[in-house]
Design a protein around this motif. Structure first.
Motif, PDB file in Angstrom:
ATOM      1  N   GLU A   1       0.831  -1.203   0.000  1.00  0.00           N
ATOM      2  CA  GLU A   1       0.000   0.000   0.000  1.00  0.00           C
ATOM      3  C   GLU A   1       0.875   1.268   0.000  1.00  0.00           C
ATOM      4  OE1 GLU A   1      -2.449  -0.593   3.399  1.00  0.00           O
ATOM      5  OE2 GLU A   1      -3.983  -1.750   2.298  1.00  0.00           O
ATOM      6  N   VAL A   2       1.978   1.203   0.746  1.00  0.00           N
ATOM      7  CA  VAL A   2       2.916   2.350   0.735  1.00  0.00           C
ATOM      8  C   VAL A   2       3.527   2.517  -0.655  1.00  0.00           C
ATOM      9  CG1 VAL A   2       5.077   3.254   1.666  1.00  0.00           C
ATOM     10  CG2 VAL A   2       3.423   2.171   3.191  1.00  0.00           C
ATOM     11  N   GLY A   3       3.946   1.359  -1.234  1.00  0.00           N
ATOM     12  CA  GLY A   3       4.531   1.427  -2.582  1.00  0.00           C
ATOM     13  C   GLY A   3       3.550   1.971  -3.600  1.00  0.00           C
ATOM     14  N   LEU A   4       2.239   1.538  -3.468  1.00  0.00           N
ATOM     15  CA  LEU A   4       1.210   2.034  -4.382  1.00  0.00           C
ATOM     16  C   LEU A   4       1.040   3.541  -4.240  1.00  0.00           C
ATOM     17  CD1 LEU A   4      -1.039   1.468  -6.451  1.00  0.00           C
ATOM     18  CD2 LEU A   4      -2.579   1.024  -4.513  1.00  0.00           C
ATOM     19  N   ALA A   5       1.173   4.030  -3.030  1.00  0.00           N
ATOM     20  CA  ALA A   5       0.970   5.460  -2.789  1.00  0.00           C
ATOM     21  C   ALA A   5       2.086   6.313  -3.387  1.00  0.00           C
ATOM     22  CB  ALA A   5       0.856   5.722  -1.289  1.00  0.00           C
ATOM     23  N   VAL A   6       3.314   5.765  -3.394  1.00  0.00           N
ATOM     24  CA  VAL A   6       4.457   6.575  -3.880  1.00  0.00           C
ATOM     25  C   VAL A   6       4.832   6.256  -5.317  1.00  0.00           C
ATOM     26  CG1 VAL A   6       5.341   6.817  -1.534  1.00  0.00           C
ATOM     27  CG2 VAL A   6       6.143   4.906  -2.966  1.00  0.00           C
ATOM     28  N   ALA A   7       4.227   5.196  -5.884  1.00  0.00           N
ATOM     29  CA  ALA A   7       4.572   4.814  -7.257  1.00  0.00           C
ATOM     30  C   ALA A   7       4.124   5.886  -8.234  1.00  0.00           C
ATOM     31  CB  ALA A   7       3.924   3.473  -7.590  1.00  0.00           C
ATOM     32  N   VAL A   8       4.925   6.020  -9.312  1.00  0.00           N
ATOM     33  CA  VAL A   8       4.626   7.047 -10.321  1.00  0.00           C
ATOM     34  C   VAL A   8       4.110   6.400 -11.608  1.00  0.00           C
ATOM     35  CG1 VAL A   8       5.584   8.935 -11.707  1.00  0.00           C
ATOM     36  CG2 VAL A   8       6.373   8.563  -9.342  1.00  0.00           C
TER      37      VAL A   8
ATOM     38  N   ASN B   1       1.341  -3.332 -10.451  1.00  0.00           N
ATOM     39  CA  ASN B   1       1.993  -4.427  -9.738  1.00  0.00           C
ATOM     40  C   ASN B   1       1.659  -4.391  -8.241  1.00  0.00           C
ATOM     41  OD1 ASN B   1       3.159  -5.447 -12.066  1.00  0.00           O
ATOM     42  ND2 ASN B   1       5.047  -4.251 -11.854  1.00  0.00           N
ATOM     43  N   TYR B   2       1.753  -3.177  -7.649  1.00  0.00           N
ATOM     44  CA  TYR B   2       1.431  -3.052  -6.236  1.00  0.00           C
ATOM     45  C   TYR B   2      -0.043  -3.406  -5.958  1.00  0.00           C
ATOM     46  CZ  TYR B   2       5.917  -0.900  -5.037  1.00  0.00           C
ATOM     47  OH  TYR B   2       7.243  -0.654  -4.814  1.00  0.00           O
ATOM     48  N   ALA B   3      -0.926  -2.992  -6.833  1.00  0.00           N
ATOM     49  CA  ALA B   3      -2.361  -3.304  -6.664  1.00  0.00           C
ATOM     50  C   ALA B   3      -2.607  -4.812  -6.728  1.00  0.00           C
ATOM     51  CB  ALA B   3      -3.183  -2.579  -7.728  1.00  0.00           C
ATOM     52  N   GLN B   4      -1.856  -5.481  -7.632  1.00  0.00           N
ATOM     53  CA  GLN B   4      -2.000  -6.927  -7.744  1.00  0.00           C
ATOM     54  C   GLN B   4      -1.498  -7.617  -6.471  1.00  0.00           C
ATOM     55  OE1 GLN B   4      -0.002  -8.612 -11.115  1.00  0.00           O
ATOM     56  NE2 GLN B   4      -1.065 -10.567 -10.968  1.00  0.00           N
ATOM     57  N   ILE B   5      -0.385  -7.115  -5.928  1.00  0.00           N
ATOM     58  CA  ILE B   5       0.145  -7.689  -4.685  1.00  0.00           C
ATOM     59  C   ILE B   5      -0.864  -7.517  -3.556  1.00  0.00           C
ATOM     60  CG2 ILE B   5       1.931  -7.454  -2.923  1.00  0.00           C
ATOM     61  CD1 ILE B   5       3.870  -6.655  -5.173  1.00  0.00           C
ATOM     62  N   ILE B   6      -1.481  -6.331  -3.480  1.00  0.00           N
ATOM     63  CA  ILE B   6      -2.489  -6.090  -2.437  1.00  0.00           C
ATOM     64  C   ILE B   6      -3.678  -7.035  -2.598  1.00  0.00           C
ATOM     65  CG2 ILE B   6      -4.127  -4.396  -1.544  1.00  0.00           C
ATOM     66  CD1 ILE B   6      -2.044  -2.235  -2.272  1.00  0.00           C
ATOM     67  N   GLY B   7      -4.127  -7.245  -3.821  1.00  0.00           N
ATOM     68  CA  GLY B   7      -5.258  -8.133  -4.089  1.00  0.00           C
ATOM     69  C   GLY B   7      -4.949  -9.567  -3.693  1.00  0.00           C
ATOM     70  N   LYS B   8      -3.733 -10.019  -4.026  1.00  0.00           N
ATOM     71  CA  LYS B   8      -3.355 -11.380  -3.654  1.00  0.00           C
ATOM     72  C   LYS B   8      -3.243 -11.532  -2.137  1.00  0.00           C
ATOM     73  CE  LYS B   8      -3.176 -13.168  -7.739  1.00  0.00           C
ATOM     74  NZ  LYS B   8      -4.138 -14.237  -8.126  1.00  0.00           N
TER      75      LYS B   8
ATOM     76  N   LYS C   1       2.434   3.722 -14.231  1.00  0.00           N
ATOM     77  CA  LYS C   1       1.224   2.905 -14.208  1.00  0.00           C
ATOM     78  C   LYS C   1       1.545   1.431 -13.972  1.00  0.00           C
ATOM     79  CE  LYS C   1      -1.544   5.873 -17.247  1.00  0.00           C
ATOM     80  NZ  LYS C   1      -2.322   5.920 -18.496  1.00  0.00           N
ATOM     81  N   LYS C   2       2.670   0.993 -14.545  1.00  0.00           N
ATOM     82  CA  LYS C   2       3.026  -0.409 -14.394  1.00  0.00           C
ATOM     83  C   LYS C   2       3.341  -0.738 -12.937  1.00  0.00           C
ATOM     84  CE  LYS C   2       6.090  -3.940 -16.294  1.00  0.00           C
ATOM     85  NZ  LYS C   2       7.206  -4.228 -17.229  1.00  0.00           N
ATOM     86  N   ASP C   3       4.050   0.177 -12.279  1.00  0.00           N
ATOM     87  CA  ASP C   3       4.378  -0.060 -10.876  1.00  0.00           C
ATOM     88  C   ASP C   3       3.108  -0.066 -10.017  1.00  0.00           C
ATOM     89  OD1 ASP C   3       7.032  -0.224 -11.475  1.00  0.00           O
ATOM     90  OD2 ASP C   3       7.461   1.882 -11.021  1.00  0.00           O
ATOM     91  N   LYS C   4       2.209   0.873 -10.299  1.00  0.00           N
ATOM     92  CA  LYS C   4       0.962   0.918  -9.530  1.00  0.00           C
ATOM     93  C   LYS C   4       0.141  -0.360  -9.734  1.00  0.00           C
ATOM     94  CE  LYS C   4       0.326   5.925  -9.229  1.00  0.00           C
ATOM     95  NZ  LYS C   4      -0.575   7.052  -9.510  1.00  0.00           N
TER      96      LYS C   4
END
Length: 420
Positions: A232-239, A246-253, A241-244
């Protein structure tokens, strides 16, 4: 041994009856009169014929003296034949009184053969009546003996088998080693005891499984929560779209893993659904009988329930009452009070012991699986009784409420009235 005594007594009375009947059938009553006594009567009457004022009866016979005109000169008592015709009809002995070669009168000697025969008949009737009454008493006594030594133990054994089949293994089977079912019932109770040990071992294994699942859940959820937080921290600071993404997928899993672990925890409760509950209309007097059956130590006074029909499963409701009484006797070790009240469309059966109850903070969890109060320490049990009872009551449309009463733990069983 008691059975042999019964048969010997019964046969002895029967033989006595047969002997009495044979004696009465073959015995010929002696209706003839004593010749010597008759001669003494004739002689004494002849001697005193002209002076009966001083005449005395020197025999055991009764008689009447008549003159030639048929007039009564003397009689020993009333009720005798007073004429020749009556004497002939009664089969009395009629003899002439002769003085100086001339007949001066007659003596009628009373024939008591009919009375003798009647006396013998009465004696035989009394003997047969006493023998028959004795036979009836023996049969009634043996019937009572059979009821208490065979029928009642068999009925208890039937109810015990139904309880075991329903899963109730806490209530022991009362037995009397003196009756015919003594060894048989003892074997059944040994079976119950062994089944209970197996059930407790199974419950302990289930409890261990639950502890293992809880531990694994905690151990798995902790790192998953950390992964989710970092993501969630990574998603907040990611710039980018691909990084966001990836972080969203990790959160979902991580959420998916959390859901699977939760499902794993609740899966242990699913076996309860295998216990079928089939409620139907039953009379309130049957509910009272179930309460009496559950009170295996007979320390409770079961009240009369309002006459009505309730909607319940007889087998499962019996299990509910069995669990409640068993818990009270096992943990409170006291007497139990039972009350019943009709409230709107329900009947509340209130069962309370004198054990002091449980801590207030323990009340909300008593109906949960594997949960027991602190007063249950050092007492065997799996913590399933109230949990299963609560499930049964919900399936029957009723409810089970546990609370602290004025003297101990109070359990309120709410039964739904039929047609409501």
């Amino acid at each position: 041994m008691k059975k042999q005594y019964f048969l010997i007594g019964f046969i002895a009375v029967f033989i006595a009856e047969i002997i009495a009947l044979i004696i009465f059938a073959v015995q010929t009553p002696n209706l003839s009169q004593d010749t010597v006594a008759v001669n003494e009567v004739v002689q004494s009457v002849t001697e005193d014929f002209n002076s009966f004022e001083e005449h005395k009866n020197i025999t055991a016979l009764d008689y009447v003296v008549l003159d030639n005109g048929g007039n009564i000169i003397y009689k020993t008592k009333s009720g005798l034949s007073e004429s020749v015709n009556t004497a002939i009809a009664h089969r009395d002995t009629i003899l002439d009184i002769t003085i100086g070669g001339a007949a001066v009168g007659k003596v009628i000697i009373y024939n008591n053969g009919a009375q003798t025969l009647q006396s013998q008949k009465q004696t035989a009737i009394i003997v047969l009546t006493v023998a028959t009454a004795l036979q009836c008493a023996i049969c009634i006594g043996y019937a009572v003996y059979m009821r208490y030594t065979v029928i009642r133990p068999f009925k208890k054994l039937k109810g015990f088998a139904e309880r075991v089949a329903g899963g109730n293994l806490d209530i022991p089977l009362e037995m009397d080693r003196q009756n015919l079912f003594g060894a048989f019932t003892e074997s059944f109770d040994i079976m119950r005891s062994e089944l209970k040990k197996a059930r407790l071992a199974e419950a302990q294994a289930n409890a261990s499984k639950k502890e293992l699942v809880a531990k694994l859940s905690h151990d798995i959820k902790t790192p998953v929560a950390s992964i989710k937080a970092v993501s969630e921290v990574g998603l907040a600071v990611a710039v980018g779209k691909k990084d966001k993404a990836n972080y969203a997928q990790i959160i979902g899993k991580a959420d998916q893993i959390n859901t699977l672990v939760t499902n794993l925890f609740t899966a242990t409760l699913e076996e309860l659904q295998q216990l079928s509950v089939e409620p139907k209309n039953i009379e309130s007097r049957q509910v009272k009988a179930m309460l009496e059956n559950a009170d295996y130590l007979q320390r409770a006074t079961i009240p009369e329930l309002p006459e009505c029909l309730v909607y319940a499963d007889s087998l499962r409701l019996q299990q509910v009452f069995d669990n409640i009484f068993s818990n009270s006797y096992k943990y409170a070790k006291s007497e139990i009070t039972v009350n019943a009240e009709k409230v709107n469309n329900t009947i509340n059966v209130i069962i309370e012991d004198f054990g002091g109850g449980v801590l207030p903070e323990e009340l909300p969890v008593l109906k949960e699986k594997f949960k027991r109060g602190s007063n249950a320490e050092n007492t065997e049990g799996a913590g399933l009784g109230l949990y299963i009872s609560d499930y049964f009551m919900k399936e029957m449309g009723g409810a089970l409420k546990v609370e602290n009463g004025g003297r101990g733990l109070k359990v309120v069983v709410t039964l739904l009235l039929s047609g409501k």
